[in-house]
Design an enzyme around this catalytic site. Structure first.
Site, mmCIF file in Angstrom:
data_model
loop_
_atom_site.group_PDB
_atom_site.id
_atom_site.type_symbol
_atom_site.label_atom_id
_atom_site.label_comp_id
_atom_site.label_asym_id
_atom_site.label_seq_id
_atom_site.Cartn_x
_atom_site.Cartn_y
_atom_site.Cartn_z
ATOM 1 C CG PHE A 1 1.030 12.964 28.026
ATOM 2 C CD1 PHE A 1 0.221 12.250 27.140
ATOM 3 C CD2 PHE A 1 0.915 14.354 28.054
ATOM 4 C CE1 PHE A 1 -0.668 12.917 26.296
ATOM 5 C CE2 PHE A 1 0.037 15.018 27.225
ATOM 6 C CZ PHE A 1 -0.761 14.301 26.345
ATOM 7 C CB SER B 1 5.318 16.971 34.067
ATOM 8 O OG SER B 1 4.343 15.984 34.370
ATOM 9 C CG ASP C 1 -7.978 29.431 41.933
ATOM 10 O OD1 ASP C 1 -7.653 28.492 41.180
ATOM 11 O OD2 ASP C 1 -8.027 30.620 41.558
ATOM 12 N NE ARG C 2 -2.566 24.327 39.662
ATOM 13 C CZ ARG C 2 -2.380 23.864 38.412
ATOM 14 N NH1 ARG C 2 -1.971 24.662 37.453
ATOM 15 N NH2 ARG C 2 -2.610 22.595 38.122
ATOM 16 C CG ASP D 1 2.752 27.558 27.917
ATOM 17 O OD1 ASP D 1 2.874 26.807 28.902
ATOM 18 O OD2 ASP D 1 1.654 27.751 27.343
ATOM 19 C CD GLU D 2 2.680 25.657 33.689
ATOM 20 O OE1 GLU D 2 3.125 25.767 34.844
ATOM 21 O OE2 GLU D 2 1.735 24.907 33.400
ATOM 22 C CE LYS E 1 10.453 21.635 31.741
ATOM 23 N NZ LYS E 1 11.027 20.352 31.255
ATOM 24 C CE1 TYR F 1 6.939 21.136 34.948
ATOM 25 C CE2 TYR F 1 5.483 22.972 34.395
ATOM 26 C CZ TYR F 1 6.240 21.881 34.008
ATOM 27 O OH TYR F 1 6.312 21.544 32.676
ATOM 28 C CG ASN G 1 1.660 18.665 24.800
ATOM 29 O OD1 ASN G 1 2.362 17.885 24.193
ATOM 30 N ND2 ASN G 1 1.892 19.964 24.763
HETATM 31 P P1 NAD Z 1 5.104 13.100 32.438
HETATM 32 O O1 NAD Z 1 5.036 13.471 33.875
HETATM 33 O O2 NAD Z 1 3.926 12.443 31.790
HETATM 34 O O3 NAD Z 1 6.339 12.126 32.178
HETATM 35 C C1 NAD Z 1 7.594 12.378 32.717
HETATM 36 C C2 NAD Z 1 8.462 11.131 32.504
HETATM 37 O O4 NAD Z 1 9.776 11.440 33.015
HETATM 38 C C3 NAD Z 1 7.978 9.898 33.241
HETATM 39 O O5 NAD Z 1 8.036 8.753 32.402
HETATM 40 C C4 NAD Z 1 8.940 9.769 34.405
HETATM 41 O O6 NAD Z 1 9.135 8.436 34.844
HETATM 42 C C5 NAD Z 1 10.206 10.353 33.833
HETATM 43 N N1 NAD Z 1 11.105 10.883 34.878
HETATM 44 C C6 NAD Z 1 10.768 11.704 35.904
HETATM 45 N N2 NAD Z 1 11.849 11.940 36.685
HETATM 46 C C7 NAD Z 1 12.875 11.259 36.123
HETATM 47 C C8 NAD Z 1 14.255 11.123 36.452
HETATM 48 N N3 NAD Z 1 14.772 11.704 37.542
HETATM 49 N N4 NAD Z 1 15.036 10.366 35.662
HETATM 50 C C9 NAD Z 1 14.524 9.753 34.552
HETATM 51 N N5 NAD Z 1 13.211 9.842 34.201
HETATM 52 C C10 NAD Z 1 12.406 10.589 34.974
HETATM 53 O O7 NAD Z 1 5.494 14.435 31.673
HETATM 54 P P2 NAD Z 1 4.957 14.996 30.276
HETATM 55 O O8 NAD Z 1 3.678 15.692 30.494
HETATM 56 O O9 NAD Z 1 5.081 13.926 29.266
HETATM 57 O O10 NAD Z 1 6.065 16.128 30.010
HETATM 58 C C11 NAD Z 1 7.296 15.788 29.386
HETATM 59 C C12 NAD Z 1 8.156 17.026 29.278
HETATM 60 O O11 NAD Z 1 7.466 18.020 28.526
HETATM 61 C C13 NAD Z 1 8.478 17.675 30.623
HETATM 62 O O12 NAD Z 1 9.803 18.140 30.574
HETATM 63 C C14 NAD Z 1 7.502 18.825 30.727
HETATM 64 O O13 NAD Z 1 8.014 19.858 31.515
HETATM 65 C C15 NAD Z 1 7.366 19.218 29.284
HETATM 66 N N6 NAD Z 1 6.099 19.842 28.881
HETATM 67 C C16 NAD Z 1 4.909 19.250 29.203
HETATM 68 C C17 NAD Z 1 3.707 19.819 28.755
HETATM 69 C C18 NAD Z 1 2.375 19.197 29.048
HETATM 70 O O14 NAD Z 1 1.343 19.797 28.757
HETATM 71 N N7 NAD Z 1 2.309 17.980 29.597
HETATM 72 C C19 NAD Z 1 3.746 21.006 28.002
HETATM 73 C C20 NAD Z 1 5.003 21.585 27.716
HETATM 74 C C21 NAD Z 1 6.154 20.977 28.153
HETATM 75 O O1 DAU Z 2 1.415 25.016 29.880
HETATM 76 C C1 DAU Z 2 2.170 23.833 29.817
HETATM 77 C C2 DAU Z 2 2.003 23.056 31.096
HETATM 78 O O2 DAU Z 2 0.683 22.489 31.058
HETATM 79 C C3 DAU Z 2 3.040 21.957 31.279
HETATM 80 O O3 DAU Z 2 4.318 22.556 31.396
HETATM 81 C C4 DAU Z 2 2.740 21.113 32.515
HETATM 82 O O4 DAU Z 2 3.663 20.042 32.609
HETATM 83 C C5 DAU Z 2 1.326 20.567 32.384
HETATM 84 O O5 DAU Z 2 0.986 19.840 33.542
HETATM 85 C C6 DAU Z 2 0.331 21.705 32.170
HETATM 86 O O6 DAU Z 2 0.238 22.526 33.346
HETATM 87 P P1 DAU Z 2 -1.182 23.088 33.880
HETATM 88 O O7 DAU Z 2 -1.063 23.422 35.298
HETATM 89 O O8 DAU Z 2 -1.710 24.130 32.946
HETATM 90 O O9 DAU Z 2 -2.081 21.765 33.636
HETATM 91 P P2 DAU Z 2 -3.205 21.055 34.527
HETATM 92 O O10 DAU Z 2 -3.826 20.003 33.683
HETATM 93 O O11 DAU Z 2 -2.722 20.680 35.879
HETATM 94 O O12 DAU Z 2 -4.289 22.229 34.718
HETATM 95 C C7 DAU Z 2 -4.864 22.883 33.604
HETATM 96 C C8 DAU Z 2 -5.798 23.945 34.137
HETATM 97 O O13 DAU Z 2 -6.917 23.306 34.774
HETATM 98 C C9 DAU Z 2 -5.185 24.843 35.200
HETATM 99 O O14 DAU Z 2 -5.657 26.164 35.042
HETATM 100 C C10 DAU Z 2 -5.673 24.247 36.523
HETATM 101 C C11 DAU Z 2 -7.028 23.686 36.159
HETATM 102 N N1 DAU Z 2 -7.472 22.480 36.878
HETATM 103 C C12 DAU Z 2 -6.604 21.425 36.941
HETATM 104 C C13 DAU Z 2 -6.963 20.266 37.593
HETATM 105 C C14 DAU Z 2 -6.016 19.089 37.685
HETATM 106 C C15 DAU Z 2 -8.745 22.414 37.426
HETATM 107 O O15 DAU Z 2 -9.525 23.377 37.328
HETATM 108 N N2 DAU Z 2 -9.113 21.266 38.062
HETATM 109 C C16 DAU Z 2 -8.275 20.180 38.182
HETATM 110 O O16 DAU Z 2 -8.675 19.165 38.810
#
Ligand code: NAD
Ligand code: DAU
Length: 352
Positions: A11, A84, A289-290, A134-135, A162, A158, A188
């Site tokens: 993503f 992630s 809840d989670r 930020d987690e 990280k 997770y 994001n």
């Molecule tokens: P994502 O899960 O959408 O994508 C992860 C990508 O990494 C995928 O394309 C996957 O194929 C690849 N990958 C996984 N394991 C691998 C391995 N062993 N070798 C090579 N490639 C591998 O993740 P995202 O949401 O895009 O997050 C990207 C980064 O940003 C992560 O490090 C995550 O911790 C961090 N981050 C995410 C968020 C968020 O809200 N999504 C917020 C802050 C930080």
């Molecule tokens: O804060 C940054 C993090 O944000 C990243 O490091 C992670 O990679 C990213 O996945 C995200 O983590 P969260 O756990 O915050 O995101 P998620 O979308 O899984 O959940 C957001 C909130 O919504 C959380 O409080 C759990 C809740 N939730 C989530 C799902 C999937 C629900 O209530 N229902 C759901 O079905």
């Protein structure tokens, strides 16, 4: 510059790759294992660019990583590859330890070997940029913000993996002098978001007429940032920040999960009203809840604003409207994921 982007088919990684190819002259080489979370179609708009390259490889595979780095000879490595999803880390933490910890270690060693052989001035300009979350700071109560000085206190498999990867990256700076930078970003959202995460999951379930599963009472708070604003922050940091520095990146957009889900429902009510005339909010269902659910995250991003002049371009309202519209226009993209990779079942309740 030549930039290797790990996790570039995910993503945020794909947003970074599109940004670098569309807005800069850098060459970009994606290194990605193509796990369930990847979608190569997220790179369709740039994959014909002559400055784009791709290798399917696991960051835990030292010889594959070495081969890519020798072939590309990068000036920058942007490290996003990770497992992630918090709920999947509850069901199966092993992959998180492998990729996020061992994989980061393997990559750091390969980066160090490459960097140590670079001639000046390329050696001084080299950056290993680590993208984190930020987690790692744990959970906030009703008040306060995470700053760059907040002590680490991760609580899920997770976030613990990280946090460990952040420590490894900083250790390679302090011990070996590898020029690293780190960003810790809040939640994001935006186009190409894998539909296991809250916002895209609610969109696709709403459109399918299914219940919208809100964990607990929906009172947990996250700080939301539009993904393209994160991509710009990452670029600014690896281009401009001093080696060894850390920046928090956030949206100044705290919302309870209920506010987020109601926002998704309101946008869908406007753009694709239900045939029966009712609102999508009727589909909201409170579910178990989670486990260990962190209550609140909120980022103080004043350092990156002051030092590097970064600011976000989207408010939560404009970003969410764009996101919902994108999902309505790109059903092929997420329909293929639902058919092949993940069909929306509840995750995170299994005892591993
Ligand atoms: P994502 O899960 O959408 O994508 C992860 C990508 O990494 C995928 O394309 C996957 O194929 C690849 N990958 C996984 N394991 C691998 C391995 N062993 N070798 C090579 N490639 C591998 O993740 P995202 O949401 O895009 O997050 C990207 C980064 O940003 C992560 O490090 C995550 O911790 C961090 N981050 C995410 C968020 C968020 O809200 N999504 C917020 C802050 C930080
Ligand atoms: O804060 C940054 C993090 O944000 C990243 O490091 C992670 O990679 C990213 O996945 C995200 O983590 P969260 O756990 O915050 O995101 P998620 O979308 O899984 O959940 C957001 C909130 O919504 C959380 O409080 C759990 C809740 N939730 C989530 C799902 C999937 C629900 O209530 N229902 C759901 O079905």
């Amino acid at each position: 510059m030549r930039v290797v982007v790990t996790g570039g088919a995910g993503f945020i990684g794909s947003a970074v790759v599109r940004h670098l190819l569309n807005e800069t002259d850098h060459a970009v080489h994606v290194l990605d294992k193509l796990t369930y979370a990847s979608t190569l179609t997220s790179l369709d708009s740039v994959s014909g660019n002559r400055r784009y390259g791709f290798t399917k490889a696991d960051i835990c595979d030292a010889s594959a990583v070495k081969a890519v780095i020798e072939e590309v000879d990068p000036d920058v490595i942007v490290h996003l590859a990770a497992e992630s999803h918090v709920d999947r880390s509850i069901d199966g933490p092993g992959a998180f330890i492998e990729t996020n910890l061992v994989g980061t270690f393997v990559l750091l060693q390969a980066a160090r070997a490459h960097w140590s052989r670079l001639p000046e001035p390329r050696k001084a300009r080299f950056r290993f940029h680590h993208v984190s979350t930020d987690e790692v700071f744990g959970a906030l109560g009703d008040e306060g913000l995470f700053t760059e000085e907040t002590a680490y206190d991760p609580r899920s498999p997770y976030s613990a993996s990280k946090a460990g990867s952040d420590h490894l990256v900083r250790a390679w700076w302090h011990t070996y002098g590898l020029p690293i930078t780190v960003t810790n970003c809040s939640n994001n959202y935006g186009p190409y978001h894998f539909p296991e995460k809250l916002i895209p999951l609610m969109i696709v379930k709403a459109l399918a007429g299914e219940p919208l599963p809100v964990y607990g009472r929906g009172e947990n708070v996250r700080d939301w940032l539009y993904v393209d604003d994160h991509a710009r922050a990452i670029r600014l940091v690896f281009e401009k920040a001093a080696p060894g520095s850390t920046y928090n990146v956030g949206g100044r957009a705290e919302r309870t999960n209920m506010e987020v889900v109601l926002g998704v429902c309101a946008a869908l009510d406007r753009l694709r009203p239900r045939a029966d005339g009712k609102g999508y909010a009727d589909q909201i269902a409170f579910v178990t809840d989670r486990p260990g659910h962190d209550f609140r995250y909120a980022i103080d991003c004043s350092r990156i604003e002051a030092d590097l002049g970064w600011s976000q371009t989207e408010t939560f309202e404009t970003g969410l409207a764009k996101t919902v519209a994108w999902f309505l226009e790109n059903e092929d993209w997420w329909g293929a994921i639902l058919a092949r990779n993940y069909s929306g079942e509840r995750l995170g309740l299994k005892q591993p």
